[in-house]
Design a protein around this motif. Structure first.
Motif, PDB file in Angstrom:
ATOM      1  N   ASP A  52      -1.173  21.782  44.845  1.00 34.00           N
ATOM      2  CA  ASP A  52      -0.052  21.790  45.788  1.00 34.00           C
ATOM      3  C   ASP A  52       0.762  23.087  45.707  1.00 34.00           C
ATOM      4  OD1 ASP A  52       0.989  21.347  43.284  1.00 34.00           O
ATOM      5  OD2 ASP A  52       1.614  19.294  43.697  1.00 34.00           O
ATOM      6  N   ALA A  53       0.061  24.210  45.710  1.00 31.74           N
ATOM      7  CA  ALA A  53       0.693  25.534  45.766  1.00 31.74           C
ATOM      8  C   ALA A  53       1.681  25.764  44.631  1.00 31.74           C
ATOM      9  CB  ALA A  53       1.376  25.751  47.114  1.00 31.74           C
ATOM     10  N   GLY A  54       1.339  25.282  43.440  1.00 30.45           N
ATOM     11  CA  GLY A  54       2.147  25.585  42.268  1.00 30.45           C
ATOM     12  C   GLY A  54       3.231  24.593  41.945  1.00 30.45           C
ATOM     13  N   ALA A  55       3.329  23.486  42.696  1.00 25.05           N
ATOM     14  CA  ALA A  55       4.369  22.503  42.407  1.00 25.05           C
ATOM     15  C   ALA A  55       4.047  21.702  41.150  1.00 25.05           C
ATOM     16  CB  ALA A  55       4.553  21.565  43.596  1.00 25.05           C
ATOM     17  N   THR A  56       2.779  21.309  40.980  1.00 26.19           N
ATOM     18  CA  THR A  56       2.347  20.595  39.784  1.00 26.19           C
ATOM     19  C   THR A  56       1.073  21.234  39.255  1.00 26.19           C
ATOM     20  OG1 THR A  56       1.034  18.999  41.066  1.00 26.19           O
ATOM     21  CG2 THR A  56       3.341  18.426  40.601  1.00 26.19           C
ATOM     22  N   TRP A  57       0.841  21.065  37.944  1.00 25.50           N
ATOM     23  CA  TRP A  57      -0.296  21.727  37.304  1.00 25.50           C
ATOM     24  C   TRP A  57      -1.012  20.759  36.374  1.00 25.50           C
ATOM     25  CZ3 TRP A  57      -1.753  26.681  38.508  1.00 25.50           C
ATOM     26  CH2 TRP A  57      -0.839  27.425  39.259  1.00 25.50           C
ATOM     27  N   GLU A  58      -2.323  20.917  36.301  1.00 24.74           N
ATOM     28  CA  GLU A  58      -3.131  20.178  35.340  1.00 24.74           C
ATOM     29  C   GLU A  58      -4.036  21.165  34.609  1.00 24.74           C
ATOM     30  OE1 GLU A  58      -6.948  18.572  37.744  1.00 24.74           O
ATOM     31  OE2 GLU A  58      -5.019  17.788  38.479  1.00 24.74           O
ATOM     32  N   SER A  59      -4.335  20.870  33.354  1.00 24.31           N
ATOM     33  CA  SER A  59      -5.174  21.757  32.556  1.00 24.31           C
ATOM     34  C   SER A  59      -6.636  21.593  32.930  1.00 24.31           C
ATOM     35  CB  SER A  59      -4.997  21.469  31.070  1.00 24.31           C
ATOM     36  OG  SER A  59      -3.697  21.787  30.634  1.00 24.31           O
ATOM     37  N   LEU A  60      -7.343  22.695  33.055  1.00 25.77           N
ATOM     38  CA  LEU A  60      -8.787  22.671  33.181  1.00 25.77           C
ATOM     39  C   LEU A  60      -9.388  22.598  31.776  1.00 25.77           C
ATOM     40  CD1 LEU A  60      -9.297  25.340  35.985  1.00 25.77           C
ATOM     41  CD2 LEU A  60      -9.559  22.865  36.181  1.00 25.77           C
ATOM     42  N   PRO A  61     -10.665  22.249  31.651  1.00 24.67           N
ATOM     43  CA  PRO A  61     -11.270  22.130  30.321  1.00 24.67           C
ATOM     44  C   PRO A  61     -11.101  23.405  29.490  1.00 24.67           C
ATOM     45  CG  PRO A  61     -12.720  21.176  31.966  1.00 24.67           C
ATOM     46  CD  PRO A  61     -11.598  21.829  32.721  1.00 24.67           C
ATOM     47  N   ASP A  62     -11.030  23.205  28.181  1.00 20.64           N
ATOM     48  CA  ASP A  62     -10.843  24.303  27.242  1.00 20.64           C
ATOM     49  C   ASP A  62     -12.137  25.111  27.132  1.00 20.64           C
ATOM     50  OD1 ASP A  62     -10.236  25.987  25.157  1.00 20.64           O
ATOM     51  OD2 ASP A  62      -9.477  24.431  23.829  1.00 20.64           O
ATOM     52  N   PRO A  63     -12.088  26.439  27.338  1.00 23.32           N
ATOM     53  CA  PRO A  63     -13.311  27.243  27.185  1.00 23.32           C
ATOM     54  C   PRO A  63     -13.844  27.254  25.756  1.00 23.32           C
ATOM     55  CG  PRO A  63     -11.618  28.445  28.390  1.00 23.32           C
ATOM     56  CD  PRO A  63     -10.956  27.238  27.812  1.00 23.32           C
ATOM     57  N   VAL A  64     -12.971  27.001  24.773  1.00 23.63           N
ATOM     58  CA  VAL A  64     -13.391  26.987  23.369  1.00 23.63           C
ATOM     59  C   VAL A  64     -13.796  25.569  23.007  1.00 23.63           C
ATOM     60  CG1 VAL A  64     -12.721  27.444  20.998  1.00 23.63           C
ATOM     61  CG2 VAL A  64     -11.821  28.875  22.838  1.00 23.63           C
ATOM     62  N   HIS A  65     -15.102  25.331  22.843  1.00 18.74           N
ATOM     63  CA  HIS A  65     -15.579  24.005  22.471  1.00 18.74           C
ATOM     64  C   HIS A  65     -16.911  24.155  21.743  1.00 18.74           C
ATOM     65  CE1 HIS A  65     -18.668  23.983  25.682  1.00 18.74           C
ATOM     66  NE2 HIS A  65     -17.749  24.569  26.416  1.00 18.74           N
ATOM     67  N   GLY A  66     -17.117  23.322  20.724  1.00 18.27           N
ATOM     68  CA  GLY A  66     -18.352  23.406  19.957  1.00 18.27           C
ATOM     69  C   GLY A  66     -18.553  24.803  19.400  1.00 18.27           C
ATOM     70  N   GLU A  67     -19.696  25.383  19.712  1.00 17.57           N
ATOM     71  CA  GLU A  67     -20.005  26.741  19.264  1.00 17.57           C
ATOM     72  C   GLU A  67     -19.612  27.794  20.301  1.00 17.57           C
ATOM     73  OE1 GLU A  67     -21.304  27.479  16.189  1.00 17.57           O
ATOM     74  OE2 GLU A  67     -20.942  25.356  15.826  1.00 17.57           O
ATOM     75  N   MET A  68     -18.974  27.366  21.387  1.00 23.83           N
ATOM     76  CA  MET A  68     -18.644  28.294  22.467  1.00 23.83           C
ATOM     77  C   MET A  68     -17.340  29.030  22.169  1.00 23.83           C
ATOM     78  SD  MET A  68     -20.861  28.310  25.007  1.00 23.83           S
ATOM     79  CE  MET A  68     -19.912  28.754  26.457  1.00 23.83           C
ATOM     80  N   PHE A  69     -17.408  30.345  22.191  1.00 24.56           N
ATOM     81  CA  PHE A  69     -16.240  31.217  22.076  1.00 24.56           C
ATOM     82  C   PHE A  69     -15.351  30.814  20.887  1.00 24.56           C
ATOM     83  CE2 PHE A  69     -17.369  31.363  26.630  1.00 24.56           C
ATOM     84  CZ  PHE A  69     -17.652  32.715  26.725  1.00 24.56           C
ATOM     85  N   GLN A  70     -15.970  30.749  19.694  1.00 19.30           N
ATOM     86  CA  GLN A  70     -15.233  30.327  18.505  1.00 19.30           C
ATOM     87  C   GLN A  70     -14.084  31.275  18.170  1.00 19.30           C
ATOM     88  OE1 GLN A  70     -17.676  28.741  15.140  1.00 19.30           O
ATOM     89  NE2 GLN A  70     -19.382  29.417  16.399  1.00 19.30           N
ATOM     90  N   ASP A  71     -14.222  32.536  18.537  1.00 17.06           N
ATOM     91  CA  ASP A  71     -13.160  33.506  18.277  1.00 17.06           C
ATOM     92  C   ASP A  71     -12.277  33.720  19.493  1.00 17.06           C
ATOM     93  OD1 ASP A  71     -13.790  34.076  15.590  1.00 17.06           O
ATOM     94  OD2 ASP A  71     -15.485  35.290  16.258  1.00 17.06           O
ATOM     95  N   GLY A  72     -12.291  32.756  20.409  1.00 13.86           N
ATOM     96  CA  GLY A  72     -11.484  32.886  21.607  1.00 13.86           C
ATOM     97  C   GLY A  72     -12.135  33.797  22.626  1.00 13.86           C
ATOM     98  N   VAL A  73     -11.478  33.953  23.766  1.00 16.05           N
ATOM     99  CA  VAL A  73     -11.959  34.844  24.813  1.00 16.05           C
ATOM    100  C   VAL A  73     -10.745  35.262  25.646  1.00 16.05           C
ATOM    101  CG1 VAL A  73     -12.512  32.852  26.281  1.00 16.05           C
ATOM    102  CG2 VAL A  73     -13.536  35.080  26.796  1.00 16.05           C
ATOM    103  N   ALA A  74     -10.661  36.536  25.946  1.00 17.42           N
ATOM    104  CA  ALA A  74      -9.512  37.077  26.671  1.00 17.42           C
ATOM    105  C   ALA A  74      -9.737  36.906  28.171  1.00 17.42           C
ATOM    106  CB  ALA A  74      -9.321  38.554  26.318  1.00 17.42           C
ATOM    107  N   ILE A  75      -9.333  35.778  28.723  1.00 16.61           N
ATOM    108  CA  ILE A  75      -9.524  35.500  30.146  1.00 16.61           C
ATOM    109  C   ILE A  75      -8.432  36.200  30.944  1.00 16.61           C
ATOM    110  CG2 ILE A  75      -9.551  33.722  31.919  1.00 16.61           C
ATOM    111  CD1 ILE A  75     -10.792  31.855  29.933  1.00 16.61           C
ATOM    112  N   ARG A  76      -8.834  36.997  31.913  1.00 12.44           N
ATOM    113  CA  ARG A  76      -7.883  37.759  32.712  1.00 12.44           C
ATOM    114  C   ARG A  76      -7.927  37.416  34.188  1.00 12.44           C
ATOM    115  NH1 ARG A  76      -6.175  37.911  28.536  1.00 12.44           N
ATOM    116  NH2 ARG A  76      -5.602  39.658  27.212  1.00 12.44           N
ATOM    117  N   ASP A  77      -8.912  36.611  34.625  1.00 16.32           N
ATOM    118  CA  ASP A  77      -8.997  36.260  36.044  1.00 16.32           C
ATOM    119  C   ASP A  77      -9.851  35.016  36.178  1.00 16.32           C
ATOM    120  OD1 ASP A  77      -8.513  36.452  38.718  1.00 16.32           O
ATOM    121  OD2 ASP A  77      -9.664  38.285  39.057  1.00 16.32           O
ATOM    122  N   ALA A  78      -9.606  34.227  37.220  1.00 18.10           N
ATOM    123  CA  ALA A  78     -10.408  33.042  37.497  1.00 18.10           C
ATOM    124  C   ALA A  78     -10.254  32.685  38.964  1.00 18.10           C
ATOM    125  CB  ALA A  78      -9.983  31.868  36.615  1.00 18.10           C
TER     126      ALA A  78
END
Length: 735
Positions: A366-392
């Motif tokens: 709704d154009a920024g009125a409410t927000w929900e979290s998308l799944p965490d990119p860090v899970h299991g063996e994926m991106f254990q040291d994090g990841v610098a997300i700059r765009d989506a």
């Protein structure tokens, strides 16, 4: 020769910001050594030698594989358009960047395309792009340093054409980093560096071909005080909105500017994006007629910025910030959490950000009125040291995210996939240097080799030393340096001493044996710069309590236990090893041995580490005089010829730091030194020190005036200090 390099300091700074996590971009080695001394005659008739520097080369010093930098992600803008990423690729053969693009029909399989350079050997890079009626229009820069100009690329029938508008050129360095297209035309945001002052620049075009500068120059609406930063722009009808921040009198506030036509600008009265603590707007977009900005707001005791969004109907009147947005990652980190990009997708607004250690994405229907979290990119063996997300961007039933490693992530359903692939070159094992030392038997450079992470492979560091032999540099291979990287090296009576930090992935290999799975600080010594040994470590041993969990703790298990123990990395003894993430960042000769300092990071706090070796063999700890809640860190250590020592660094939180200086007498007694300019509003930090028979010099910065001013402090004894006064150290902009 003891060199405190920017790479080593950046490692220490990021360690502090990240709490229990460190992310250090690899710095390609480019050693510059004195090649000759030229005599110049003075009026008094004496000769004054002038140092001449030349780029050094040698085995293993240079980056040998291409490395990509991804800058902007553009989703399909019509049914026939592909996903597109713009950026650049560094070409080791020409030692220059080449503008590059990557395209995909589904966000999963990507095809690389290089944009032919207009001149070989001159760097060209794309930073952002926007769809037009004829194809994409990209902006970026051409050239490096003072010769760099902002540039525009136009895409027609799949081919790219570079244009260099006169308005985007000049006698000083200029660059473009954002572009927006609206009903009134096309606006480009960038910057300019003039005699050390960095200021915003804007350019406007009604058609993408003719360009004019529109921001009024120094003192104009976007540069009223010299302390403004423009971060992003968006189109609103026939007008535009720009967002950023301003720091004055140690107060950082968000700022919004508006233009009805792209050419005339004024700052918007928007008190909701300012206030107590720190606020900064990093991104802005327009969705369903609503202008939405994202960034962070900080007004808590921990000094950490939290992700916020602000909304406005036309960009002129702004409501209260919404936030902090939920961060699902429970890992502890001290670096600011922020909304770093906003984009309009099929299902609504997609926001990306968090920080490198705690990446986060959100969706608003709704154009920024409410927000929900998308799944965490860090899970299991994926991106254990994090990841610098700059765009989506969300489109065609998938969401694609872009990281700076480079990394391309695909969300199809409820789980992120690594869609990077081999079309995004990562530079292989990238060499970086942190320090140089000259001893009786050799001159050495120390650092390491960095390998960028993939989705299921952690980033890795391996220590490396180069030895200066016969006018060139030879790489020294040593098993004792593996699984770590060297942050500093010095010559001492017994040869060379080096200190550093264990690789996160290497430390994690102890998880089946020991509770100490976070990195340790490490000490190495060498008699000649060629043969290296680790000091102050012990073999890992399985805890007896762990044996109770074996199904059959019988003698037959002994062989398996021995195999696990012998394969686990050794761990450092206290205080270089132990609980928390530990790093040793600086070392200096002391007597017949050496003195080293570092930091331990645990549960969001940090305290200094002090290590003493009387002979290069024995390693003992000494009690630091700066401890307590928050962040206390020593960045450098130096010693006079009569064995008086100081350690320098900073104490505080992300909101404000003060300089700390610890003095050590020749007899080993530590004390805390003070000086009025070490403390005050804003942040004061000490990065490095030097010592001689005349006393000490400390260098750092002070931002109490708004911008960052360079600072130099001097002392004859380490106890009484004088701040050097010079107009050259301050002024408009950052020094």
């Amino acid at each position: 020769m003891h060199v405190m390099t920017r790479g080593r300091q950046r490692t220490a700074t990021r360690l502090a910001r990240a709490g229990t996590h460190r992310r250090t971009g690899a710095v390609v080695v480019g050693l510059a050594l004195v090649a000759a001394a030229c005599s110049t005659s003075t009026e008094a008739g004496t000769d004054a030698p002038a140092a001449t520097f030349a780029r050094s080369s040698g085995e293993g010093l240079a980056l040998t594989e291409p490395i990509a930098q991804v800058s902007d992600l553009i989703g399909p803008w019509d049914e026939d358009a592909p996903w597109t990423i713009v950026g650049s690729v560094f070409d080791p053969e020409s030692s220059a960047t080449v503008a590059a693009t990557w395209t995909s029909d589904d966000g999963r399989r990507w095809e690389a395309g290089r944009v032919p350079p207009s001149s070989r050997g001159r760097g060209e890079s794309m930073a952002a792009a926007v769809p037009t009626d004829r194809g994409l229009l990209a902006v970026g820069k051409v050239g490096e340093g003072p010769d760099a100009d902002a540039a525009v690329w136009l895409q027609e029938d799949g081919d790219w054409k570079l244009t260099r508008p006169e308005a985007m050129a000049g006698d000083h360095e200029q660059w473009a980093f954002a572009v927006a297209r609206g009903e009134g035309g096309i606006l480009v945001a960038g910057g300019e560096s003039v005699w050390g002052e960095v200021r915003p620049r804007l350019w406007f075009s009604p058609d993408g071909e003719s360009w004019t500068t529109v921001d009024g120059g120094p003192g104009g609406p976007l540069d009223a005080t010299g302390e403004e930063s423009v971060r992003d722009i968006t189109a609103v009808g026939s007008g535009f909105v720009a967002v950023g921040s301003r720091t004055l009198d140690s107060e950082q506030d968000g700022v919004v500017w508006h233009s009805p036509d792209g050419e005339s600008w004024e700052q918007v009265d928007a008190p909701t994006v300012a206030g107590d603590g720190r606020q900064e707007l990093l991104t802005v977009t327009t969705a369903e007629g609503m202008v939405v900005a994202g960034g962070y707001s900080e007004h808590g005791d921990d000094g950490q910025g939290k992700p916020f969004v602000w909304r406005s109907h036309e960009g002129l009147e702004w409501g209260a910030g919404k936030g902090p947005l939920k961060v699902s990652d429970r890992r502890i980190g001290a670096r600011d959490l922020a909304v770093r990009s906003l984009s309009v997708g099929d299902k609504g607004l997609v926001a990306a950000g968090g920080n490198d250690w705690q990446p986060q994405l959100w969706l608003s229907p709704d154009a920024g009125a409410t927000w929900e979290s998308l799944p965490d990119p860090v899970h299991g063996e994926m991106f254990q040291d994090g990841v610098a997300i700059r765009d989506a961007v969300g489109a065609q039933e998938v969401t694609v995210a872009l990281g700076t490693e480079p990394s391309v992530l695909l969300l199809a359903g409820e789980r992120w996939e690594d869609a990077t692939g081999d079309t995004f070159p990562r530079g292989g094992e990238q060499p970086f240097a942190t320090s140089v030392a000259s001893g009786a038997k050799a001159t050495v450079a120390a650092g390491g080799r960095y390998t960028a992470p993939t989705g299921d492979q952690r980033e890795t560091y391996s220590g490396q030393v180069w030895r200066h032999v016969d006018g060139g540099w030879d790489a020294v291979d040593s098993e004792h340096l593996s699984g770590a990287h060297v942050l500093d090296v010095t010559a001492f009576e017994g040869g060379f001493a080096a200190v550093g930090i264990e690789d996160f992935g290497r430390a994690d290999e102890r998880k089946d044996v020991s509770a100490n799975v976070e990195p340790d600080g490490i000490v190495w010594v060498s008699p000649d710069g060629e043969t290296w040994a680790r000091r102050g470590s012990k073999d890992t041993r399985i805890d007896e309590a762990w044996l109770a969990y074996l199904d059959d703790p019988s003698p037959e298990q002994a062989g398996a236990i021995v195999d696990v123990e012998t394969s686990a990395p050794p761990q450092s003894v206290e205080p270089a090893g132990g609980e928390g993430t530990r790093s040793l960042g600086a070392v200096a000769p002391l007597g017949s041995g050496f003195l080293a300092v570092g930091t331990v990071y645990e549960s969001g706090d940090a305290d200094p580490i002090v290590i003493r070796s009387p002979d290069g063999r024995e390693i003992t700890g000494e009690e630091p005089v700066h401890t307590g809640p928050g962040i206390q860190q020593y960045n450098d250590v130096c010693v006079t010829p009569d064995n008086a020592s100081i350690a320098v660094g900073s104490s505080g939180t992300n909101r404000a730091f003060d300089v700390i200086v610890a003095t050590r007498s020749a007899e080993g007694a530590w004390a805390s030194a003070s000086e009025p300019s070490f403390e005050g509003p804003g942040s004061q930090q000490a990065y490095a020190c030097a010592a001689s028979e005349e006393g000490f010099i400390v260098v750092g910065f002070d931002d109490r005036s708004g911008g960052s001013d360079a600072r130099i402090w001097t002392s004859e004894d380490g106890a009484e200090w004088t701040a050097l006064e010079s107009g050259l150290l301050g002024g408009t902009g950052d020094q």
